[in-house]
Design a protein around this motif. Structure first.
Motif, PDB file in Angstrom:
ATOM      1  N   THR A  79      46.073  61.055  41.311  1.00 15.38           N
ATOM      2  CA  THR A  79      44.793  60.586  40.781  1.00 15.38           C
ATOM      3  C   THR A  79      44.554  59.142  41.154  1.00 15.38           C
ATOM      4  O   THR A  79      45.482  58.394  41.457  1.00 15.38           O
ATOM      5  CB  THR A  79      44.762  60.717  39.247  1.00 15.38           C
ATOM      6  OG1 THR A  79      43.586  60.092  38.766  1.00 15.38           O
ATOM      7  CG2 THR A  79      45.947  60.017  38.630  1.00 15.38           C
ATOM      8  N   ALA A  80      43.267  58.771  41.094  1.00  8.66           N
ATOM      9  CA  ALA A  80      42.919  57.375  41.350  1.00  8.66           C
ATOM     10  C   ALA A  80      42.938  56.581  40.055  1.00  8.66           C
ATOM     11  O   ALA A  80      42.777  55.374  40.060  1.00  8.66           O
ATOM     12  CB  ALA A  80      41.542  57.295  41.996  1.00  8.66           C
ATOM     13  N   ARG A  81      43.096  57.274  38.917  1.00  5.66           N
ATOM     14  CA  ARG A  81      43.116  56.560  37.635  1.00  5.66           C
ATOM     15  C   ARG A  81      44.548  56.142  37.349  1.00  5.66           C
ATOM     16  O   ARG A  81      45.462  56.955  37.400  1.00  5.66           O
ATOM     17  CB  ARG A  81      42.663  57.475  36.513  1.00  5.66           C
ATOM     18  CG  ARG A  81      41.320  58.091  36.750  1.00  5.66           C
ATOM     19  CD  ARG A  81      40.974  58.890  35.537  1.00  5.66           C
ATOM     20  NE  ARG A  81      39.915  59.833  35.838  1.00  5.66           N
ATOM     21  CZ  ARG A  81      39.430  60.681  34.944  1.00  5.66           C
ATOM     22  NH1 ARG A  81      39.926  60.704  33.738  1.00  5.66           N
ATOM     23  NH2 ARG A  81      38.477  61.504  35.265  1.00  5.66           N
TER      24      ARG A  81
ATOM     25  N   ALA B 253      34.528  53.070  40.349  1.00 11.95           N
ATOM     26  CA  ALA B 253      34.737  52.154  41.473  1.00 11.95           C
ATOM     27  C   ALA B 253      36.168  52.289  41.986  1.00 11.95           C
ATOM     28  O   ALA B 253      36.404  52.314  43.203  1.00 11.95           O
ATOM     29  CB  ALA B 253      34.462  50.718  41.042  1.00 11.95           C
ATOM     30  N   SER B 254      37.139  52.411  41.057  1.00 16.79           N
ATOM     31  CA  SER B 254      38.522  52.508  41.523  1.00 16.79           C
ATOM     32  C   SER B 254      38.717  53.818  42.275  1.00 16.79           C
ATOM     33  O   SER B 254      39.377  53.860  43.312  1.00 16.79           O
ATOM     34  CB  SER B 254      39.494  52.363  40.355  1.00 16.79           C
ATOM     35  OG  SER B 254      39.599  53.557  39.641  1.00 16.79           O
ATOM     36  N   HIS B 255      38.095  54.878  41.784  1.00 16.63           N
ATOM     37  CA  HIS B 255      38.220  56.157  42.484  1.00 16.63           C
ATOM     38  C   HIS B 255      37.579  56.070  43.869  1.00 16.63           C
ATOM     39  O   HIS B 255      38.144  56.518  44.864  1.00 16.63           O
ATOM     40  CB  HIS B 255      37.567  57.265  41.655  1.00 16.63           C
ATOM     41  CG  HIS B 255      37.679  58.618  42.281  1.00 16.63           C
ATOM     42  ND1 HIS B 255      36.659  59.189  42.991  1.00 16.63           N
ATOM     43  CD2 HIS B 255      38.715  59.483  42.325  1.00 16.63           C
ATOM     44  CE1 HIS B 255      37.065  60.354  43.441  1.00 16.63           C
ATOM     45  NE2 HIS B 255      38.296  60.566  43.052  1.00 16.63           N
ATOM     46  N   GLU B 256      36.385  55.477  43.913  1.00 15.33           N
ATOM     47  CA  GLU B 256      35.655  55.417  45.183  1.00 15.33           C
ATOM     48  C   GLU B 256      36.373  54.545  46.203  1.00 15.33           C
ATOM     49  O   GLU B 256      36.266  54.776  47.401  1.00 15.33           O
ATOM     50  CB  GLU B 256      34.242  54.867  44.949  1.00 15.33           C
ATOM     51  CG  GLU B 256      33.380  55.721  44.046  1.00 15.33           C
ATOM     52  CD  GLU B 256      32.977  57.028  44.714  1.00 15.33           C
ATOM     53  OE1 GLU B 256      32.930  57.057  45.956  1.00 15.33           O
ATOM     54  OE2 GLU B 256      32.730  58.011  43.996  1.00 15.33           O
ATOM     55  N   LEU B 257      37.071  53.521  45.725  1.00 15.00           N
ATOM     56  CA  LEU B 257      37.775  52.637  46.659  1.00 15.00           C
ATOM     57  C   LEU B 257      39.121  53.228  47.065  1.00 15.00           C
ATOM     58  O   LEU B 257      39.580  53.050  48.191  1.00 15.00           O
ATOM     59  CB  LEU B 257      37.991  51.266  46.021  1.00 15.00           C
ATOM     60  CG  LEU B 257      36.758  50.373  45.981  1.00 15.00           C
ATOM     61  CD1 LEU B 257      36.992  49.187  45.066  1.00 15.00           C
ATOM     62  CD2 LEU B 257      36.400  49.887  47.377  1.00 15.00           C
ATOM     63  N   ARG B 258      39.757  53.929  46.123  1.00 11.78           N
ATOM     64  CA  ARG B 258      41.100  54.419  46.404  1.00 11.78           C
ATOM     65  C   ARG B 258      41.081  55.650  47.288  1.00 11.78           C
ATOM     66  O   ARG B 258      42.034  55.859  48.045  1.00 11.78           O
ATOM     67  CB  ARG B 258      41.821  54.731  45.091  1.00 11.78           C
ATOM     68  CG  ARG B 258      42.344  53.475  44.464  1.00 11.78           C
ATOM     69  CD  ARG B 258      42.834  53.707  43.086  1.00 11.78           C
ATOM     70  NE  ARG B 258      43.603  52.553  42.648  1.00 11.78           N
ATOM     71  CZ  ARG B 258      43.908  52.316  41.396  1.00 11.78           C
ATOM     72  NH1 ARG B 258      43.516  53.148  40.467  1.00 11.78           N
ATOM     73  NH2 ARG B 258      44.618  51.259  41.069  1.00 11.78           N
TER      74      ARG B 258
END
Lengths: 225, 469
Positions: A79-81, B253-258
């Motif tokens: 996950t990105a979280r 934003a963190s998802h879109e950047l990561r």
């Protein structure tokens, strides 16, 4: 070894699948939660890599549902979280490990090996049957301390057998974990590769380790049935 | 020094005010009572006696002047008289006769009294120095045989004095009791009234960033306290919504950047894991370049949005700028892409004099974004209309496309950062920030943006700009 990759980012899924296949994994990709659910209930997997954020449902929701159904295969959530609360929620939903994007591919491989070890009979990266050892990190196979050179298919078959020492592994189970095609189409190929493998492992040794269970499949261990 | 608690101050002020009211009441009542006692019990009796004495004196002008009291042959013995003093004086102050009760002393008569007696006035006065108690004296002029004298009758006021002293003690006692009672009742009422505030304060202290879903305890009434709690809770609702939007933005934003970072990293790592053919390296590098371009665009847009957020507030009044060239530039900019997709853009050119109060760069960015979306979502051979209308001091620019349209439940969300509609091919997906930037920009310059999408498909974005009149 067969791996289910549930990831909606098509490009990332393709890249990861390519890398995993080059490491000897048979990889199925599902672009959605529903697709992942279906594949997981139809096929037998050794590990599932599950993205948290899927277009149709929460990856964590899928994880929880699979676990409630008695699905025992190790699950690695990506996950990105990265908030602590999210990690905790992921692990509490029944995931075995948690990897934050963007992760290093080598770390993904190491974590997959780690959760496989945790769910298998041994905690060591070294699989051992009598005097035969298989190193899942360096891909080295030795019998009585002398190295044995195997083809990728032979190595993959040996890993499947050695992860379940003493157990009957059917041809279909081997086919499913080693070939990326319909299992029925390759059961004869399984026999061919196993006979090559047996020659490399057992020739010149007093105790044969690979045993044929007639009309079913194979079993690895020091004693015949 | 810490200020006293509100409750204590409230009770203090309340008791002080009650004390003042009680003190005024006591003083007033005492005054009325003293007047009643002195006027009726004493003065009336003294005046009656003085009148009787004067009448008797006036009735016998030839007799020597004397005080009619105890004595042989006098039948009207009065017990009353025992504590009363009578004396007759000439208007020069000379004592002519006095009662036995006076003994060797005499009642005082001041020059002021004498002069008032000469005016034939009846004088009532109190003398504090005559004896152990104040004495009340009435002096009444009487004419005996053509000459003016004065009959003075006096009595000690100690009876009245005792009554008044007792009344005073009674008043003070009652006043103190009432005051203490009021204080206790006030304290109880204040606690009852202010306890909800204490509870609200305790809960308010606990509400922080991580407990924003909690609310203040409602007293259950629709009085001032209930309205205060309602207002504060409504404020908490708004703050919570704002924080949630910020959190969602950060998570998005963190998802879109990561995600692009993961693709980039995985591509590079897997390429390097084993030796490969040159075309494979080239393909990998090109794919990495795509990701870097995507990341650059995303970073630019995120920074634009962040800058707008930081600058905040409405912008100062800007100089008028002509709308026509801005729209023509935006259409021209999108020309090649529209041509590639065989999409026609119809620009309904505004009158040359039409000017808006928005910097041309900002308006250009907004229309470029809208036209870019319209081109992306238009079917092959589709038609985009750009129409300009003026009304109520505003210029409304409508950009309509013949694309798949926007489902009703997404109409409001399309302006949220990172929101991408479910309709639309992946190949046409953008960063999800374009419309959010448009809305923030227009907010800043006093404009607005809205969208309509009829059931049959197609979407119309309406941009309202302040008209420079």
């Amino acid at each position: 070894m067969r791996l289910l990759l549930v990831e909606d980012d098509g490009k990332a899924a393709g890249l990861l699948a390519k890398g995993l296949r080059e490491e000897g994994w048979i990889v199925d990709v599902a672009p959605s939660g529903a697709g992942g659910d279906e594949l997981a209930s139809v096929n037998d997997y050794d590990v599932v890599v599950l993205d948290w954020l899927l277009p149709d449902q929460d990856g964590i929701e899928l994880c929880r549902r699979l676990r409630r159904r008695g699905f025992r295969t190790p699950i690695l959530v990506t996950t990105a979280r990265d908030a602590v609360a999210h990690r905790v929620a992921g692990l509490n939903a029944g995931a075995d490990d948690y990897l934050v994007k963007p992760f290093a591919f080598a770390e993904l491989l190491a974590r997959i090996q780690a959760i496989l070890r945790r769910s298998g009979p041994t905690r060591s990266p070294l699989l051992t049957v009598a005097d035969l050892t298989l190193d899942t990190v360096s891909y080295q196979v030795r019998r009585d301390d002398s190295p044995i050179a195997l083809t990728p298919k032979e190595y993959a078959i040996l890993e499947v057998l050695m992860r379940h020492p003493g157990q009957l592994i059917t041809r279909a189970q081997i086919a499913e974990r080693v070939w990326d095609t319909e299992p029925d189409a390759v059961t004869n190929l399984v026999d061919v590769h196993v006979s090559h493998l047996r020659q490399k492992i057992d020739r010149g040794h007093a105790i044969p380790l690979i045993h044929t269970v007639r009309s079913f499949g194979y079993r690895i261990g020091p004693e015949p049935t | 020094m810490r200020r006293l608690g509100f409750k204590i101050r409230l009770v203090g002020v309340y008791v002080a005010l009650a004390g003042i009211v009680l003190a005024l009441t006591v003083v007033g009542t005492h005054h009325l009572l003293s007047r009643a006692v002195l006027g009726q019990l004493i003065d009336d009796a003294l005046v009656a006696l003085a009148e009787a004495e004067a009448a008797e004196l006036a009735a016998e002008p030839d007799e020597p002047i004397r005080v009619h009291e105890l004595g042989p042959g006098v039948a009207r013995l009065s017990v009353e008289r025992l504590n009363k003093f009578v004396q007759v004086v000439g208007l020069d102050g000379q004592v002519i006769a006095r009662s036995v009760t006076l003994g060797r002393t005499q009642l005082p008569v001041s020059p002021v009294t004498l002069s008032r007696l000469r005016q034939k006035e009846v004088v009532l006065e109190t003398d504090e120095h005559f004896g152990r108690y104040p004495v009340r004296i009435v002096s009444m002029p009487v004419e005996i045989g053509g000459r003016l004298y004065a009959v003075q009758v006096a009595m000690f006021m100690h009876d009245a004095h005792f009554i008044l002293r007792a009344a005073q003690r009674l008043y003070l006692g009652s006043a103190l009791t009432i005051l203490v009672g009021l204080g206790l009742a006030g304290a109880w009422l204040a606690r009852r009234a202010l306890d909800p505030i204490d509870r609200i304060v305790r809960r308010a202290r606990q509400i922080g960033e991580s407990t924003l879903s909690e609310r203040l305890p409602h007293p259950g009434s629709q009085d001032e306290m209930g309205r205060l709690v309602d207002a504060l809770n409504a404020m908490l609702d708004r703050i919570q919504r704002g924080v949630e939007i910020q959190r969602r933005f950060a998570a998005n934003a963190s998802h879109e950047l990561r995600s692009p970072l993961l693709r980039l990293r995985t591509e590079i790592e897997i390429s390097l894991r084993r030796p490969r053919e040159v075309p494979e390296y080239e393909r990998a590098l090109r794919s990495c370049l795509d990701e870097v371009e995507w990341l650059s665009r995303l970073t630019d847009q995120l920074l634009t949005l962040a800058r707008l957020e930081v600058e905040g507030g409405p912008a100062a009044l800007v100089d008028p700028s002509a709308l026509g060239p801005v729209l023509r530039d935006a259409v021209r900019h999108l020309g090649p892409e529209a041509l590639r997709r065989q999409v026609t853009i119809d620009l309904d050119a505004p009158p040359p004099a039409l000017a808006v109060r928005i910097p041309p760069g900002v308006a250009g960015l907004v229309f470029a974004n809208l036209l870019d979306n319209a081109v992306k979502f238009s079917p092959r051979g589709g038609r985009i209309r750009v129409e300009v209308a003026t009304r109520d001091g505003e210029v409304v620019v409508a950009v309509s496309d013949g694309g798949p349209g926007i489902p009703p439940d997404e109409l409001l969300r399309v302006f949220e950062p990172f929101y991408r509609g479910k309709v639309g091919a992946p190949a046409t997906s953008g960063t999800g920030l374009g419309l959010a930037i448009c809305r923030t920009l227009l907010d800043r310059y006093g404009g607005a943006i809205g969208v309509e999408s009829p059931a049959g498909g197609g979407a119309t974005f309406r941009v309202r700009l302040p008209l420079a009149s």
